[in-house]
Every structure is written in structure tokens, then in C-alpha cells.
Design a protein around this motif. Sequence first.
Motif, PDB file in Angstrom:
ATOM      1  N   PRO A  19       0.805  -1.229   0.000  1.00 44.27           N
ATOM      2  CA  PRO A  19       0.000   0.000   0.000  1.00 44.27           C
ATOM      3  C   PRO A  19       0.836   1.277   0.000  1.00 44.27           C
ATOM      4  CG  PRO A  19      -0.727  -1.526   1.729  1.00 44.27           C
ATOM      5  CD  PRO A  19       0.583  -2.013   1.232  1.00 44.27           C
ATOM      6  N   THR A 184      -4.393   2.468  -2.569  1.00 46.02           N
ATOM      7  CA  THR A 184      -5.488   1.565  -2.234  1.00 46.02           C
ATOM      8  C   THR A 184      -6.660   1.818  -3.162  1.00 46.02           C
ATOM      9  OG1 THR A 184      -6.819   0.700  -0.396  1.00 46.02           O
ATOM     10  CG2 THR A 184      -6.588   3.092  -0.529  1.00 46.02           C
ATOM     11  N   HIS A 222      -5.957  -4.441  -0.311  1.00 42.62           N
ATOM     12  CA  HIS A 222      -5.328  -3.168   0.022  1.00 42.62           C
ATOM     13  C   HIS A 222      -6.069  -2.499   1.170  1.00 42.62           C
ATOM     14  CE1 HIS A 222      -3.737  -3.935  -3.983  1.00 42.62           C
ATOM     15  NE2 HIS A 222      -2.787  -3.045  -3.744  1.00 42.62           N
ATOM     16  N   ARG A 223      -5.326  -1.727   1.948  1.00 42.16           N
ATOM     17  CA  ARG A 223      -5.896  -1.024   3.086  1.00 42.16           C
ATOM     18  C   ARG A 223      -5.398   0.414   3.114  1.00 42.16           C
ATOM     19  NH1 ARG A 223      -8.400  -4.816   2.569  1.00 42.16           N
ATOM     20  NH2 ARG A 223      -9.127  -6.375   4.065  1.00 42.16           N
TER      21      ARG A 223
END
Length: 398
Positions: A19, A184, A222-223
Amino acid sequence: MRINSDLCTGCRLCVRHCPFDAIEVVDKRARFKDNCNSCGACIEVCKFHAITLDEVPGKSTGRAEEGPVTYAGIWVFAEQRQGRLAGVVLELLGVARELASQSNTDVTAVLLGQGVAGLASQLIACGADRVYLVEHQELTSYRTEPYTYILSNLVQEYRPEILLLGATHIGCDLAPRLARRLNTGLTADCTGLAVDPEEKILLQTRPAFGGNLMATIACPHHRPQMATVRPGVIVKLEPDYTRKGEVIRQSYTIPPEVLRTTVLEIVQTTATTVNLEEAEIIIAGGRGLGGPEGFRKLEKIAALLGATVGASRGAVEAGWIGREHQVGQTGKTVQPKLYIACGISGAIQHLAGMQRSGCIVAINTDASAPIFRVADYGIVGDVHQILPVLAEEIQTFK
């Protein structure tokens, strides 16, 4: 974080999923850059088990550098203009509380500005467990670059699992820039949010293909999981001023290169734009009005009622009234106290945008029109004959 060079094949899968763009491949072996913050996203995607994390025990304070590395919590961007919270923020806090109860986590509001500390109590009353407050002279008026800089730094420091913003002019400008900065995904203009009971990931629902179907989108790798939510689709929670919460002040120095624009002046003008989301009474017209002249009649009644004029998609596409008046999945979602539908048959896209109204009155010549299924009161008849009578009755009471 460690990379076992004997197991690493240089496949670059970890590079694509990082990320923070903190991994590079050199001589067919992955290695971490200086900005790696041990988020652990690469561990999950490495097929060769070449990446490991040495966990360091610590206190549970919410800071990224303390305790086992993880993403946790639901954040709401507390958009404000000139010291007043946007209505959608209170809606987002309501849905965040619901999601938090399903995920066994907490809700954090992020408040940026100058002289806005007094809004923190309102955010806590409406559902926030914690408020991160950043006050800076350069945050007085919204600008893309400094707001992105501050919010991205907060996200990288505390790592929330979910970040929600309103699909307002500010939210639609800030969210994509922020998502790119954080590498993200972003689902825009959502009309529904839920948590997958098995995967525990955010399910984001939004209209697709011109509003003809609803798409549910997830961001599994993804974060943070990011979404902008359309104003008016969520019912606000009643504020509870007995709630207790934590206000955490954060301080940042904004580099000069981030301040590439300057707000010279804010010009206050008499509002000529349509604010359907905040309207308490809406009188809306559809194809049954027959043309633009039908909307002139609605405008006269709207003036008597103190109402806002809305429209169906069909009327807008026919060019009878501007798109800013459109109610429905591809327009505005509204929840007025009174909604009067004139000559609107009630296509599913339109009903989705107004069926949560407090009281719905429908006028249509077709007694089987779908609009009557959601109406509290229905009048079967010619709208052109009924509207003049309605105007006379309103004037009598006034």
C-alpha cells in the motif's frame, strides 16, 4: 520485516500489493525501502513464504508503531465548511457505528481545520469513539494538497481498516487523491455499506450502468478500504450528548511545496443551487407534466410551500429541467419530511432515491403506477387539473 533471499523469486507480487510503495526488486530479489512501516500486506500475498514479520508486543494505543502490526478501526472524514459539519458526516457516523458493531471495532472521526475544536463534542455525540483533531492555519479553507498531506500522514501512522468520506464536492476531490497516495482502492458514490460475515471485508454497493443495476464492490488486498457515500442514503442517528469519547490533538508541519494554491477570497452569494438533500419539502415532477411549462407550475407551488423542486430522470433527460434537480439512483437521494410526486410513474431508480421520505403524496393518472406502492397518500387524476386546486387550497391556509 524480513525477506528470505533464498526463498524470494523476484516475482514482484509484493511490490504490486504494497500500500505504501515500500518494496522494490533489485537483482531479482525483493527488498524494503526506507518508508516501509511493517504493515504486513506483503506477507499475505507472498506465495513463497519469503517475507516474515517479527512482532513486537506493546500497548494498545492505536499507533502503528506499537504492538502487533495490523489495520483496525473505522474512520470517518469529518468534512466541515466554515465551522459547520456537512450533513453527510452525521450519516457516515451512523453507518460506521453499525459496521463497527459487526466488526467489533471502534469509530474514529478525523477533523481538520482551524478553530474547529468545538465540533468534536458533536462528532462524539453522533457516534465517534475518538476524534483526531488537526488545527492549522493552512487548513482554514479546504485545499486539496494540504488536506491530502495531513490525512495521508494520519492514515499511515494509525492505519485504519476502513475510511469513509461523503460524496460531496470536497469528498469527491479529496478521496481519489488520497486513495492514490495510499495506493489503495476507492469505491465512489456508494448507496449501501455492509461487512461480509465470512471474510470480514467491506462490501460497497453503488449504482452501475446508468443506475440499471447495483454493483457490490470489495477491496480484499489493500488497506484502508475506502468509499465515498452519497448524501441522503443513510438515516442519521439521534445525537447522544451523554456519550464519552477521546479527543486527540495532532500537530503537523506542512511543507511549503504542499501549499501550491492560495485561497484569495471566499465570496458568499445568495444560494441559487438546488440542495435537495437538505430540503424538508420536495415537490417533484416527471414525464406526466408534459413539458417545461409543467415545472413552472411546480415552482409556483414550491414557493407557497417553501419547498424545493425535484424531477425524475425522464424529465431531466427530456431537457425540461436541469440535472441538479434529479432524484433517484443516478441523481440525489433524499429524505424530506414531505415528498409530492407529480406525474411520476415510479421507476425503481426513482423510488430508490426518495422512498425513505417521511410522507409521500403521489399524483398520477395511472392507478397501477408503482409510485402508489410507496405513497402514503395517492390521488388518481390529471396533474394539470389537480395542481391549480392544490395551489388554491395552500393559499387559503396561508
